[in-house]
Design an enzyme around this catalytic site. Structure first.
Site, short mmCIF file in Angstrom:
data_model
loop_
_atom_site.label_atom_id
_atom_site.label_comp_id
_atom_site.label_asym_id
_atom_site.label_seq_id
_atom_site.Cartn_x
_atom_site.Cartn_y
_atom_site.Cartn_z
CB THR A 44 -0.96 -0.01 1.21
OG1 THR A 44 -0.18 -0.14 2.40
CG2 THR A 44 -1.96 -1.16 1.11
CB VAL A 46 0.01 5.75 4.51
CG1 VAL A 46 0.46 6.27 5.87
CG2 VAL A 46 -0.70 6.85 3.74
CB CYS A 47 1.49 0.53 5.11
SG CYS A 47 -0.30 0.54 5.42
N PRO A 48 4.21 1.69 3.99
CG PRO A 48 4.73 1.76 1.71
CD PRO A 48 3.59 1.61 2.67
CG LEU A 51 5.50 -0.82 8.00
CD1 LEU A 51 5.19 -2.01 7.10
CD2 LEU A 51 5.25 -1.17 9.44
#
Length: 187
Positions: A44, A46-48, A51
């Site tokens: 996806t 925003v997620c990376p 993380l």
């Protein structure tokens, strides 16, 4: 309903870590500080970014005696595929928990049942398995690892110094407060 003081759910899930698969359970979490970092899905947008931010601070979390567990409802196989496909995700050294049955997302009350994904929730868990801090933000808003680390360190400080509290914007080494009748109305 507040999650503060709630004991985390019993669980046993697969994780992708150190380019391999490993089982992680509640027993593995007990006895140390832990951060459960829920995100909606692999591959996806925003997620990376979140993380990677955590990956860049991971050594500081480890130095503070805490483990980070990122969690999505993807399988451990999907975590591996994402790791193989993304230079950003290859920076991650902390365990990426697979929660395809939603045991963790439901246990931490962040499951979006209508789509089978988790909310963007962050939980700090003390060594006794109790939630001591959490936040849940909209899916289109990224979180900040610096603030999460500051909050973890403040929680650890007050756990060790029960007669002191940490004021707003406190950082390790800053002055704390000792609540007393003498402070009432003077701050």
């Amino acid at each position: 309903m507040s999650q503060i003081g709630k004991q985390i759910v019993d669980f046993k899930v697969q994780a992708f870590v150190n380019n391999g698969f490993k089982e992680v359970s509640k027993e593995d979490v007990l006895g140390k500080w832990s951060v459960f970092f829920f995100y909606p899905a692999d591959f996806t947008f925003v997620c990376p970014t979140e993380l990677e931010d955590l990956a860049n601070k991971y050594s500081e979390f480890k130095a503070a005696g805490a483990e980070i567990y990122s969690v999505s409802c993807d399988t451990h196989f999907v975590h591996k595929a994402w790791y193989d496909a993304s230079a950003t995700i290859q920076k991650i050294k902390y365990p990426m928990l697979a929660d395809p049955t939603g045991v963790l997302a439901r246990g931490f009350d962040v499951m979006i049942e209508s789509v089978g994904l988790s909310e963007r929730g962050t939980f700090i868990v003390n060594p006794y398995g109790e939630i001591v801090a959490y936040e849940v933000v909209a899916g289109n808003i990224g979180r900040n690892a610096d603030e999460l680390l500051r909050r973890l360190q403040a929680l650890q400080f007050v756990a060790d110094h029960k007669d002191e509290v940490c004021p707003a914007k406190w950082h390790q080494g800053d002055k704390t407060l000792k609540p007393s009748i003498d402070l009432v109305g003077k701050l």
